[in-house]
Design a protein around this motif. Structure first.
Motif, PDB file in Angstrom:
ATOM      1  N   TYR A 103     -27.462  77.746  94.187  1.00 55.49           N
ATOM      2  CA  TYR A 103     -28.850  77.682  94.633  1.00 55.49           C
ATOM      3  C   TYR A 103     -29.112  78.787  95.639  1.00 55.49           C
ATOM      4  CZ  TYR A 103     -28.868  72.976  92.673  1.00 55.49           C
ATOM      5  OH  TYR A 103     -28.787  71.903  91.832  1.00 55.49           O
ATOM      6  N   GLU A 104     -30.374  79.213  95.723  1.00 61.43           N
ATOM      7  CA  GLU A 104     -30.819  80.098  96.791  1.00 61.43           C
ATOM      8  C   GLU A 104     -31.890  79.361  97.581  1.00 61.43           C
ATOM      9  OE1 GLU A 104     -30.065  84.632  95.221  1.00 61.43           O
ATOM     10  OE2 GLU A 104     -32.115  83.968  95.550  1.00 61.43           O
ATOM     11  N   LEU A 105     -31.676  79.284  98.860  1.00 57.81           N
ATOM     12  CA  LEU A 105     -32.605  78.634  99.777  1.00 57.81           C
ATOM     13  C   LEU A 105     -33.215  79.733 100.641  1.00 57.81           C
ATOM     14  CD1 LEU A 105     -33.419  75.741 100.683  1.00 57.81           C
ATOM     15  CD2 LEU A 105     -31.534  75.859 102.315  1.00 57.81           C
ATOM     16  N   THR A 106     -34.536  79.779 100.749  1.00 57.94           N
ATOM     17  CA  THR A 106     -35.178  80.870 101.483  1.00 57.94           C
ATOM     18  C   THR A 106     -35.998  80.361 102.659  1.00 57.94           C
ATOM     19  OG1 THR A 106     -37.163  80.869 100.088  1.00 57.94           O
ATOM     20  CG2 THR A 106     -35.332  82.285  99.387  1.00 57.94           C
ATOM     21  N   GLN A 107     -36.186  81.260 103.606  1.00 60.69           N
ATOM     22  CA  GLN A 107     -37.040  80.989 104.765  1.00 60.69           C
ATOM     23  C   GLN A 107     -37.779  82.277 105.084  1.00 60.69           C
ATOM     24  OE1 GLN A 107     -37.291  77.915 106.643  1.00 60.69           O
ATOM     25  NE2 GLN A 107     -39.089  79.008 107.308  1.00 60.69           N
ATOM     26  N   ARG A 108     -39.086  82.166 105.311  1.00 61.72           N
ATOM     27  CA  ARG A 108     -39.922  83.329 105.648  1.00 61.72           C
ATOM     28  C   ARG A 108     -40.358  83.247 107.094  1.00 61.72           C
ATOM     29  NH1 ARG A 108     -44.469  84.253 101.250  1.00 61.72           N
ATOM     30  NH2 ARG A 108     -45.560  83.201 102.899  1.00 61.72           N
ATOM     31  N   PHE A 109     -40.586  84.437 107.695  1.00 65.73           N
ATOM     32  CA  PHE A 109     -41.126  84.489 109.046  1.00 65.73           C
ATOM     33  C   PHE A 109     -41.875  85.804 109.238  1.00 65.73           C
ATOM     34  CE2 PHE A 109     -36.902  86.281 109.261  1.00 65.73           C
ATOM     35  CZ  PHE A 109     -36.948  87.304 110.189  1.00 65.73           C
ATOM     36  N   PHE A 110     -42.840  85.763 110.128  1.00 62.95           N
ATOM     37  CA  PHE A 110     -43.647  86.940 110.459  1.00 62.95           C
ATOM     38  C   PHE A 110     -43.273  87.445 111.839  1.00 62.95           C
ATOM     39  CE2 PHE A 110     -46.272  84.752 107.349  1.00 62.95           C
ATOM     40  CZ  PHE A 110     -46.821  85.794 106.615  1.00 62.95           C
ATOM     41  N   PRO A 134     -24.874  72.923  97.016  1.00 63.49           N
ATOM     42  CA  PRO A 134     -25.139  71.872  98.003  1.00 63.49           C
ATOM     43  C   PRO A 134     -23.831  71.197  98.433  1.00 63.49           C
ATOM     44  CG  PRO A 134     -26.680  71.713  96.176  1.00 63.49           C
ATOM     45  CD  PRO A 134     -25.626  72.719  95.779  1.00 63.49           C
ATOM     46  N   GLN A 135     -23.728  70.949  99.720  1.00 61.28           N
ATOM     47  CA  GLN A 135     -22.550  70.261 100.255  1.00 61.28           C
ATOM     48  C   GLN A 135     -22.590  68.786  99.841  1.00 61.28           C
ATOM     49  OE1 GLN A 135     -20.133  72.089 101.921  1.00 61.28           O
ATOM     50  NE2 GLN A 135     -21.482  73.698 101.122  1.00 61.28           N
ATOM     51  N   MET A 193     -27.297  69.610 100.819  1.00 60.80           N
ATOM     52  CA  MET A 193     -27.998  70.854 101.142  1.00 60.80           C
ATOM     53  C   MET A 193     -27.037  72.036 101.101  1.00 60.80           C
ATOM     54  SD  MET A 193     -30.344  69.719 104.402  1.00 60.80           S
ATOM     55  CE  MET A 193     -29.149  68.668 105.242  1.00 60.80           C
ATOM     56  N   VAL A 194     -27.549  73.195 100.680  1.00 62.27           N
ATOM     57  CA  VAL A 194     -26.792  74.433 100.785  1.00 62.27           C
ATOM     58  C   VAL A 194     -26.569  74.739 102.264  1.00 62.27           C
ATOM     59  CG1 VAL A 194     -26.816  76.929 100.347  1.00 62.27           C
ATOM     60  CG2 VAL A 194     -27.654  75.336  98.604  1.00 62.27           C
ATOM     61  N   MET A 195     -27.640  74.619 103.030  1.00 61.58           N
ATOM     62  CA  MET A 195     -27.606  74.791 104.483  1.00 61.58           C
ATOM     63  C   MET A 195     -28.778  74.025 105.057  1.00 61.58           C
ATOM     64  SD  MET A 195     -27.833  78.306 106.685  1.00 61.58           S
ATOM     65  CE  MET A 195     -27.533  78.276 108.445  1.00 61.58           C
ATOM     66  N   ASP A 196     -28.571  73.379 106.158  1.00 65.57           N
ATOM     67  CA  ASP A 196     -29.663  72.673 106.822  1.00 65.57           C
ATOM     68  C   ASP A 196     -30.679  73.716 107.293  1.00 65.57           C
ATOM     69  OD1 ASP A 196     -31.329  71.341 108.699  1.00 65.57           O
ATOM     70  OD2 ASP A 196     -29.740  69.877 109.082  1.00 65.57           O
ATOM     71  N   LEU A 197     -31.908  73.594 106.830  1.00 69.34           N
ATOM     72  CA  LEU A 197     -32.945  74.565 107.196  1.00 69.34           C
ATOM     73  C   LEU A 197     -33.185  74.636 108.701  1.00 69.34           C
ATOM     74  CD1 LEU A 197     -35.595  74.225 104.355  1.00 69.34           C
ATOM     75  CD2 LEU A 197     -34.225  76.228 104.933  1.00 69.34           C
ATOM     76  N   ALA A 198     -32.918  73.567 109.411  1.00 77.42           N
ATOM     77  CA  ALA A 198     -33.075  73.595 110.872  1.00 77.42           C
ATOM     78  C   ALA A 198     -32.111  74.597 111.493  1.00 77.42           C
ATOM     79  CB  ALA A 198     -32.862  72.210 111.465  1.00 77.42           C
ATOM     80  N   HIS A 199     -30.891  74.693 110.966  1.00 75.57           N
ATOM     81  CA  HIS A 199     -29.922  75.670 111.469  1.00 75.57           C
ATOM     82  C   HIS A 199     -30.364  77.088 111.122  1.00 75.57           C
ATOM     83  CE1 HIS A 199     -27.062  72.732 112.855  1.00 75.57           C
ATOM     84  NE2 HIS A 199     -27.045  72.145 111.668  1.00 75.57           N
ATOM     85  N   LEU A 200     -30.872  77.267 109.908  1.00 71.56           N
ATOM     86  CA  LEU A 200     -31.350  78.582 109.494  1.00 71.56           C
ATOM     87  C   LEU A 200     -32.531  79.010 110.354  1.00 71.56           C
ATOM     88  CD1 LEU A 200     -31.155  80.998 107.601  1.00 71.56           C
ATOM     89  CD2 LEU A 200     -32.535  79.715 105.939  1.00 71.56           C
ATOM     90  N   GLN A 205     -23.933  83.596 112.094  1.00 71.04           N
ATOM     91  CA  GLN A 205     -24.366  82.197 112.057  1.00 71.04           C
ATOM     92  C   GLN A 205     -24.730  81.719 110.658  1.00 71.04           C
ATOM     93  OE1 GLN A 205     -27.173  80.970 114.991  1.00 71.04           O
ATOM     94  NE2 GLN A 205     -26.364  82.337 116.539  1.00 71.04           N
ATOM     95  N   VAL A 206     -24.940  82.659 109.755  1.00 70.21           N
ATOM     96  CA  VAL A 206     -25.380  82.308 108.398  1.00 70.21           C
ATOM     97  C   VAL A 206     -24.451  83.011 107.396  1.00 70.21           C
ATOM     98  CG1 VAL A 206     -27.360  82.234 106.827  1.00 70.21           C
ATOM     99  CG2 VAL A 206     -27.744  82.200 109.301  1.00 70.21           C
ATOM    100  N   PRO A 207     -23.225  82.532 107.250  1.00 64.46           N
ATOM    101  CA  PRO A 207     -22.268  83.220 106.371  1.00 64.46           C
ATOM    102  C   PRO A 207     -22.668  83.234 104.892  1.00 64.46           C
ATOM    103  CG  PRO A 207     -21.328  81.179 107.231  1.00 64.46           C
ATOM    104  CD  PRO A 207     -22.635  81.377 107.922  1.00 64.46           C
ATOM    105  N   ALA A 208     -23.517  82.321 104.472  1.00 66.11           N
ATOM    106  CA  ALA A 208     -23.949  82.280 103.065  1.00 66.11           C
ATOM    107  C   ALA A 208     -25.170  83.168 102.805  1.00 66.11           C
ATOM    108  CB  ALA A 208     -24.255  80.840 102.667  1.00 66.11           C
ATOM    109  N   LEU A 209     -25.507  84.046 103.762  1.00 64.60           N
ATOM    110  CA  LEU A 209     -26.662  84.934 103.616  1.00 64.60           C
ATOM    111  C   LEU A 209     -26.524  85.755 102.337  1.00 64.60           C
ATOM    112  CD1 LEU A 209     -29.262  85.810 105.163  1.00 64.60           C
ATOM    113  CD2 LEU A 209     -27.890  87.639 106.169  1.00 64.60           C
ATOM    114  N   ALA A 210     -27.546  85.722 101.491  1.00 71.90           N
ATOM    115  CA  ALA A 210     -27.514  86.400 100.190  1.00 71.90           C
ATOM    116  C   ALA A 210     -28.341  87.678 100.181  1.00 71.90           C
ATOM    117  CB  ALA A 210     -28.007  85.462  99.095  1.00 71.90           C
ATOM    118  N   TRP A 211     -29.508  87.629 100.800  1.00 71.75           N
ATOM    119  CA  TRP A 211     -30.368  88.811 100.865  1.00 71.75           C
ATOM    120  C   TRP A 211     -31.387  88.673 101.976  1.00 71.75           C
ATOM    121  CZ3 TRP A 211     -35.385  87.357  99.973  1.00 71.75           C
ATOM    122  CH2 TRP A 211     -35.620  86.286  99.103  1.00 71.75           C
ATOM    123  N   VAL A 212     -31.920  89.835 102.360  1.00 72.57           N
ATOM    124  CA  VAL A 212     -32.961  89.926 103.385  1.00 72.57           C
ATOM    125  C   VAL A 212     -34.062  90.811 102.822  1.00 72.57           C
ATOM    126  CG1 VAL A 212     -33.539  90.756 105.699  1.00 72.57           C
ATOM    127  CG2 VAL A 212     -31.294  89.723 105.274  1.00 72.57           C
TER     128      VAL A 212
END
Length: 120
Positions: free
Chosen positions: A3-10, A44-45, A50-57, A98-105
């Motif tokens: 899975y790929e889990l994403t988060q956006r920010f401005f 997912p664990q 979850m792949v990663m808890d979004l709160a940590h991301l 902090q995010v070892p599973a980082l796939a792309w930016v």
């Protein structure tokens, strides 16, 4: 399954650029609204589902966002150049620990339609 889990920010920031085209406006201090998106990849664990808890991301992103938001990018320590490529690299380096599973930016400027993606 992967899975790929994403988060956006401005973030809002200003910079200057040395270029061979559009030189006058690029050399002046100017700013942009940037949209960044990061992805983590994995399975997912079993305990959390979850792949990663979004709160940590989001917490890891908040630190990096603060380093860039309403800043003069030419003066951000560790940022080689305030280009889209430079911002992708900076964000990836700052998040990797902090995010070892980082796939792309991905970093873009929606107003001008520009974007860059760094795949790890």
């Amino acid at each position: 399954m992967n899975y790929e889990l994403t988060q956006r920010f401005f973030f809002e920031a200003a910079h200057t650029l040395e270029r061979v085209i559009e030189t006058e406006s690029s050399r002046r201090i100017h700013g942009h609204t940037y949209l960044a998106e990061v992805a983590v990849r994995g399975e997912p664990q079993p305990d959390s589902g979850m792949v990663m808890d979004l709160a940590h991301l989001r917490a890891a992103i908040a630190v990096v966002r603060d380093e860039l938001d309403h800043r003069f990018l030419d003066e951000v320590p560790g940022l080689q150049r305030g280009t889209l490529e430079g911002l992708c690299t900076y964000i990836a380096i700052r998040l990797r620990e902090q995010v070892p599973a980082l796939a792309w930016v991905k970093v873009g400027r929606e107003a001008s339609g520009d974007a860059c993606t760094l795949t790890l």
